[in-house]
Design a protein around this motif. Structure first.
Motif, mmCIF file in Angstrom:
data_model
loop_
_atom_site.group_PDB
_atom_site.id
_atom_site.type_symbol
_atom_site.label_atom_id
_atom_site.label_comp_id
_atom_site.label_asym_id
_atom_site.label_seq_id
_atom_site.Cartn_x
_atom_site.Cartn_y
_atom_site.Cartn_z
ATOM 1 N N GLU A 179 0.934 -1.293 0.062
ATOM 2 C CA GLU A 179 0.067 0.338 -0.007
ATOM 3 C C GLU A 179 0.852 1.149 0.095
ATOM 4 O O GLU A 179 0.665 1.924 0.898
ATOM 5 C CB GLU A 179 -0.926 0.085 1.134
ATOM 6 N N TYR B 267 2.651 -3.959 -8.001
ATOM 7 C CA TYR B 267 1.972 -5.254 -8.349
ATOM 8 C C TYR B 267 0.483 -5.153 -7.530
ATOM 9 O O TYR B 267 0.469 -4.770 -6.138
ATOM 10 C CB TYR B 267 2.414 -6.606 -7.902
ATOM 11 N N THR B 268 -0.582 -5.422 -8.410
ATOM 12 C CA THR B 268 -1.940 -5.565 -7.412
ATOM 13 C C THR B 268 -1.932 -7.011 -6.993
ATOM 14 O O THR B 268 -2.200 -8.019 -7.791
ATOM 15 C CB THR B 268 -3.022 -4.936 -8.461
ATOM 16 N N ASP C 13 -1.529 -3.280 -2.831
ATOM 17 C CA ASP C 13 -0.458 -3.003 -3.834
ATOM 18 C C ASP C 13 0.740 -3.315 -3.448
ATOM 19 O O ASP C 13 1.089 -2.904 -2.218
ATOM 20 C CB ASP C 13 -0.762 -1.540 -4.455
ATOM 21 N N TYR D 238 -4.469 -9.647 -5.056
ATOM 22 C CA TYR D 238 -5.886 -10.194 -4.601
ATOM 23 C C TYR D 238 -5.713 -11.259 -3.468
ATOM 24 O O TYR D 238 -4.832 -12.229 -3.709
ATOM 25 C CB TYR D 238 -6.697 -10.673 -5.704
ATOM 26 N N SER E 47 -7.540 -6.963 -1.457
ATOM 27 C CA SER E 47 -6.581 -6.540 -2.240
ATOM 28 C C SER E 47 -5.322 -5.631 -1.658
ATOM 29 O O SER E 47 -5.680 -4.855 -0.825
ATOM 30 C CB SER E 47 -7.116 -6.095 -3.678
#
Length: 190
Positions: free
Chosen positions: A116, A163-164, A132, A166, A130
């Motif tokens: 994040e 990168y995202t 980041d 999940y 999710s």
């Protein structure tokens, strides 16, 4: 009176937390450009809003398939968090990491991984479905010699774009809380 005190102590110390396991696995490349799976995992204790204790979480473990290097991202609530900046971060290790944007050796004052990155006040316990993940470092050497064997220390490739990822959340101890395993047969080919 003694019985009332015991009941109160039992109530206060038992807490009202819900315990969860969090994990994610996604495909990416390591710094050598090889396709690998990357796994994130952590545990949390979620308390109701009316409870006097705030939510708690362990550090986020970041593991890359075929590598022995494990990163731990910690927030400011963790006494073992490094002094490399705000947010949920993992600091570089002198002699082991390069700061990718500058090409210089990373020190303990350089944030190599940040979860994040747009929120410097983020806490692991506050992560939802999710996150980041920004990776700013690369290993100085992807392998090291340990006796007659080589140890792989490579990890997720650095990128200027996060990168995202999940994330799955499951009650701790349930069948859904079991993390996916790496397929180590890919590592044997090397």
């Amino acid at each position: 009176m003694k019985r009332l005190c015991l009941v109160l102590v039992a109530f206060v110390t038992s807490g009202c937390a819900s315990y969860h396991s969090h994990y994610a696995m996604f495909p990416a490349e390591n710094s050598a450009g090889e396709p690998r799976q990357v796994r994130l995992s952590w545990q949390s204790a979620d308390y109701p809003d009316w409870w006097f204790t705030s939510d708690k979480a362990t550090a986020i473990r970041v593991e890359t398939q075929c590598s022995e290097r494990v990163w731990r991202l910690r927030d400011s609530a963790d006494p073992q968090a490094g002094e490399c900046g705000p947010g949920i971060r993992a600091c570089g290790e002198a002699g082991q990491d390069l700061h990718a944007p500058s090409g210089k050796l990373a020190t303990e004052g350089v944030r190599c991984m940040v979860a994040e990155p747009s929120d410097p006040q983020a806490r692991v316990a506050g992560i939802g479905g999710s996150l980041d993940l920004l990776v700013s470092c690369a290993p100085v050497s992807t392998t090291v010699q340990a006796g007659d064997k080589k140890r792989n220390l490579d990890y997720l490739r650095a990128s200027p774009v996060p990168y995202t990822v999940y994330v799955r959340k499951a009650p701790r101890g349930s069948l859904r809380a079991k993390m996916p395993e790496f397929d180590d047969s890919v590592c044997d080919v090397q």
